[in-house]
Design a protein around this motif. Structure first.
Motif, PDB file in Angstrom:
ATOM      1  N   ALA A 173       0.825  -1.207   0.000  1.00 42.91           N
ATOM      2  CA  ALA A 173       0.000   0.000   0.000  1.00 42.91           C
ATOM      3  C   ALA A 173       0.858   1.256   0.000  1.00 42.91           C
ATOM      4  N   VAL A 174       1.992   1.215   0.695  1.00 47.00           N
ATOM      5  CA  VAL A 174       2.873   2.383   0.761  1.00 47.00           C
ATOM      6  C   VAL A 174       3.394   2.744  -0.620  1.00 47.00           C
ATOM      7  N   TYR A 175       3.986   1.762  -1.347  1.00 46.34           N
ATOM      8  CA  TYR A 175       4.589   2.138  -2.629  1.00 46.34           C
ATOM      9  C   TYR A 175       3.537   2.380  -3.714  1.00 46.34           C
ATOM     10  N   ILE A 176       2.384   1.726  -3.635  1.00 50.92           N
ATOM     11  CA  ILE A 176       1.337   1.990  -4.617  1.00 50.92           C
ATOM     12  C   ILE A 176       0.792   3.410  -4.444  1.00 50.92           C
ATOM     13  N   LEU A 177       0.474   3.776  -3.211  1.00 53.92           N
ATOM     14  CA  LEU A 177      -0.079   5.113  -2.965  1.00 53.92           C
ATOM     15  C   LEU A 177       0.963   6.201  -3.220  1.00 53.92           C
ATOM     16  N   ARG A 178       2.218   5.900  -2.956  1.00 56.14           N
ATOM     17  CA  ARG A 178       3.299   6.859  -3.262  1.00 56.14           C
ATOM     18  C   ARG A 178       3.354   7.142  -4.758  1.00 56.14           C
ATOM     19  N   VAL A 179       3.300   6.090  -5.567  1.00 60.07           N
ATOM     20  CA  VAL A 179       3.361   6.276  -7.020  1.00 60.07           C
ATOM     21  C   VAL A 179       2.125   7.012  -7.518  1.00 60.07           C
ATOM     22  N   VAL A 180       0.956   6.597  -7.046  1.00 60.46           N
ATOM     23  CA  VAL A 180      -0.284   7.247  -7.486  1.00 60.46           C
ATOM     24  C   VAL A 180      -0.246   8.738  -7.149  1.00 60.46           C
ATOM     25  N   GLY A 181       0.221   9.082  -5.949  1.00 60.59           N
ATOM     26  CA  GLY A 181       0.285  10.482  -5.553  1.00 60.59           C
ATOM     27  C   GLY A 181       1.243  11.288  -6.404  1.00 60.59           C
ATOM     28  N   LYS A 182       2.433  10.744  -6.661  1.00 58.48           N
ATOM     29  CA  LYS A 182       3.440  11.488  -7.415  1.00 58.48           C
ATOM     30  C   LYS A 182       3.121  11.546  -8.905  1.00 58.48           C
ATOM     31  N   LEU A 183       2.622  10.453  -9.454  1.00 56.88           N
ATOM     32  CA  LEU A 183       2.433  10.344 -10.898  1.00 56.88           C
ATOM     33  C   LEU A 183       1.148  11.012 -11.367  1.00 56.88           C
ATOM     34  N   LEU A 184       0.081  10.808 -10.638  1.00 55.46           N
ATOM     35  CA  LEU A 184      -1.233  11.191 -11.146  1.00 55.46           C
ATOM     36  C   LEU A 184      -1.742  12.520 -10.604  1.00 55.46           C
ATOM     37  N   TYR A 185      -1.278  12.906  -9.445  1.00 52.64           N
ATOM     38  CA  TYR A 185      -1.800  14.121  -8.818  1.00 52.64           C
ATOM     39  C   TYR A 185      -0.686  15.147  -8.644  1.00 52.64           C
ATOM     40  N   GLY A 186      -1.026  16.262  -8.053  1.00 54.27           N
ATOM     41  CA  GLY A 186      -0.047  17.313  -7.867  1.00 54.27           C
ATOM     42  C   GLY A 186       0.113  18.159  -9.120  1.00 54.27           C
ATOM     43  N   PRO A 187       1.059  19.089  -9.090  1.00 56.44           N
ATOM     44  CA  PRO A 187       1.263  19.968 -10.252  1.00 56.44           C
ATOM     45  C   PRO A 187       1.888  19.226 -11.431  1.00 56.44           C
ATOM     46  N   VAL A 188       1.641  19.717 -12.628  1.00 52.62           N
ATOM     47  CA  VAL A 188       2.233  19.143 -13.838  1.00 52.62           C
ATOM     48  C   VAL A 188       3.719  19.490 -13.853  1.00 52.62           C
ATOM     49  N   TYR A 189       4.575  18.485 -13.974  1.00 54.56           N
ATOM     50  CA  TYR A 189       6.021  18.698 -13.898  1.00 54.56           C
ATOM     51  C   TYR A 189       6.552  19.357 -15.165  1.00 54.56           C
ATOM     52  N   ASP A 190       6.113  18.872 -16.318  1.00 53.32           N
ATOM     53  CA  ASP A 190       6.603  19.341 -17.610  1.00 53.32           C
ATOM     54  C   ASP A 190       5.422  19.887 -18.405  1.00 53.32           C
ATOM     55  N   GLN A 191       5.493  21.148 -18.800  1.00 52.73           N
ATOM     56  CA  GLN A 191       4.386  21.759 -19.532  1.00 52.73           C
ATOM     57  C   GLN A 191       4.144  21.086 -20.883  1.00 52.73           C
ATOM     58  N   HIS A 192       5.178  20.462 -21.422  1.00 50.83           N
ATOM     59  CA  HIS A 192       5.006  19.723 -22.682  1.00 50.83           C
ATOM     60  C   HIS A 192       4.012  18.578 -22.517  1.00 50.83           C
ATOM     61  N   HIS A 193       3.886  18.068 -21.302  1.00 49.40           N
ATOM     62  CA  HIS A 193       2.968  16.953 -21.056  1.00 49.40           C
ATOM     63  C   HIS A 193       1.510  17.351 -21.274  1.00 49.40           C
ATOM     64  N   LEU A 194       1.244  18.668 -21.238  1.00 51.68           N
ATOM     65  CA  LEU A 194      -0.134  19.122 -21.433  1.00 51.68           C
ATOM     66  C   LEU A 194      -0.638  18.867 -22.849  1.00 51.68           C
ATOM     67  N   THR A 195       0.286  18.642 -23.771  1.00 51.08           N
ATOM     68  CA  THR A 195      -0.095  18.393 -25.171  1.00 51.08           C
ATOM     69  C   THR A 195      -0.315  16.916 -25.461  1.00 51.08           C
ATOM     70  N   LEU A 196      -0.120  16.043 -24.475  1.00 49.84           N
ATOM     71  CA  LEU A 196      -0.228  14.608 -24.700  1.00 49.84           C
ATOM     72  C   LEU A 196      -1.681  14.199 -24.920  1.00 49.84           C
TER      73      LEU A 196
END
Length: 498
Positions: free
Chosen positions: A431-454
């Motif tokens: 549960a720790v590593y799954i929720l860690r990945v979900v939090g970092k990967l899917l939520y929070g601010p967009v890291y790279d603005q180029h990703h907005l065009t995906l």
């Protein structure tokens, strides 16, 4: 030969290989790959339906669709086939992952050569699951392993040459142990004066392997298969191999190929040498218990999506071997359910990771964020896969893991219960590593603005992931169907006192 329906699990892939060789464009290659995969899955479903009728009418028959054709007389080697409920479950799993893996590889470079090697790998997997002759089983086992070197070395990414060589050398080392163990079983397969045999059912009927030789051969065969099952400390090939492999290869490797290890451990090591299994299981319970915990903790500190899922696979496959060594029907039923569950959810994980990597060109979770708003479909699928991995009720992971822990806790001695509690702790770590990945990967601010065009998933990607999610949810919501099929087999493991 072709009167036995099981032979078509080898014939159809061979026809696919011929068809792929003759293909001239990408559309033809895709058509052959998908059509052949669908045909194999339909065949597995048909065999399942026939099996259910035969099992109801013949409850005391260990295997069905038996067939045997001699192909090397001096050593009494046969192309011998047969299936029970466990074999059929593995055939269904292979079919589903072959179909979804074909769609996940829709835009793979050099598709003709790629699918030729992928289908050859699948030929070995199907042949392994239907074989009841030890020599033929070993032959198909090697056929399944050999293509991995080229599939990773040519189509892989990252440090692919190192990963391909490491995987090949370690699995070949395990095969050397396995080959010696199988030869030893053959030379003690029958009482003095009777012909030696490679046939698993005949060896069980003869009950001729001396206790002393069982104690010698059991570790060799268990380790031989355990290397492919990522058993500690022979697991180190797995993270590197998965991280460098292309998407479909990761799906088939983690989803099916690693299951050959667990399947071989109980079909050969435990089924044929039950006395040694009872006496020596404690050694491997320690090793597999370490695998479960070590894999989960290692996943917690990784930042590469594939490495996270690879170490998660070490933990989940370690749980399969751990449950098999409990030597009771409940835990071993859980082990087979875990093989199905992990095969489906890890294939889903690797498919999604490949799709995300193909768009972002990175697998580092520190370089991604806010994917839920950019790639909503793929993100939701990732959450579902993660919930299955950590054992959310209603999905396959919960059914499998709870069955394993309930069965394992039936042992009343301190040794077994301590290790069961240790293995249970992996649920929290997962549960720790799954929720860690979900939090970092899917939520929070967009890291790279180029990703907005995906752009989100295409139709073939949606089809592949949706099929796997349906299977994961189907097992989670209707587990009794598969549990009943698996449990019908354990009565024939009488030497284990199950």
């Amino acid at each position: 030969m072709f009167s036995n329906i099981l032979i078509y699990f080898v014939v159809i892939p061979v026809v696919m290989l011929l068809g792929l060789f003759l293909c001239r464009d990408v559309k033809q290659i895709r058509a052959v790959a998908v059509t052949g995969s669908v045909a194999l899955t339909a065949l597995a479903v048909w065999v399942l339906i026939e099996y259910l009728g035969l099992r109801a009418a013949n409850p005391d028959t260990p295997m069905f669709f038996l067939g045997s054709w001699e192909w090397f007389t001096p050593l009494n080697i046969h192309l011998a086939v047969g299936v029970d409920g466990i074999s059929i479950a593995m055939l269904l799993l292979t079919g589903v992952i072959m179909i979804t893996g074909s769609f996940a590889s829709w835009e793979i470079p050099q598709p003709k050569e790629f699918f030729l090697w992928l289908v050859l790998l699948a030929t070995g997997v199907y042949g392994f699951f239907i074989s009841i002759d030890l020599f033929t089983m070993f032959m198909f086992y090697e056929v399944a392993l050999i293509p991995m070197y080229l599939l990773i070395g040519v189509w892989g990414s990252g440090n692919k040459n190192y990963s391909a060589m490491k995987l090949t050398l370690m699995l070949m080392g395990g095969s050397a142990f396995l080959m010696l163990g199988l030869i030893g079983i053959y030379y003690h397969s029958a009482p003095a004066g009777q012909p030696l045999t490679w046939n698993i059912l005949e060896i069980v009927d003869n009950a001729a392997i001396p206790h002393g030789w069982q104690s010698f051969l059991f570790p060799m065969t268990f380790v031989g298969f355990g290397v492919l099952g990522a058993m500690f400390p022979f697991h180190t090939w797995s993270p590197d191999g998965h991280a460098s492999a292309p998407t479909a290869v990761s799906m088939l490797h983690a989803g099916v190929l690693m299951k050959l290890g667990g399947y071989g451990c109980f079909r050969v090591a435990i089924y044929l040498m039950p006395q040694a299994a009872h006496e020596l299981s404690w050694i491997f319970i320690i090793l597999t218990g370490i695998s479960v915990v070590y894999g989960a903790f290692s996943a917690c500190v990784q930042n590469d999506l594939k490495y996270i899922n690879a170490y998660s696979s070490v933990s989940h496959c370690g749980l399969v071997l751990f449950a098999i060594l409990m030597l009771n029907s409940t835990a071993m039923t859980g082990a087979i359910m875990q093989m199905l569950s992990h095969g489906l959810m890890t294939a889903l994980f690797f498919a999604l990771i490949g799709m995300i990597y193909g768009r972002t060109h990175t697998r580092d979770i520190r370089e991604m964020g806010g994917m839920m708003q950019i790639l909503p479909y793929l993100s939701v699928c990732y959450v579902i896969a993660g919930m299955a991995s950590l054992g959310l009720p209603g999905l396959s992971g919960f059914v499998a893991e709870m069955t394993i822990f309930v069965g394992s806790f039936q042992h009343t001695d301190m040794f077994h219960r301590v290790f069961v509690i240790v293995a249970c702790s992996s649920i929290v770590t997962t549960a720790v590593y799954i929720l860690r990945v979900v939090g970092k990967l899917l939520y929070g601010p967009v890291y790279d603005q180029h990703h907005l065009t995906l752009t989100d998933a295409k139709w073939w990607e949606r089809l592949s992931t949706a099929a796997l999610i349906v299977c994961v949810a189907g097992i989670g919501c209707f587990p009794n169907f598969f549990v009943d099929i698996i449990k019908s087999t354990w009565k024939f493991f009488g030497a284990l006192n199950m």
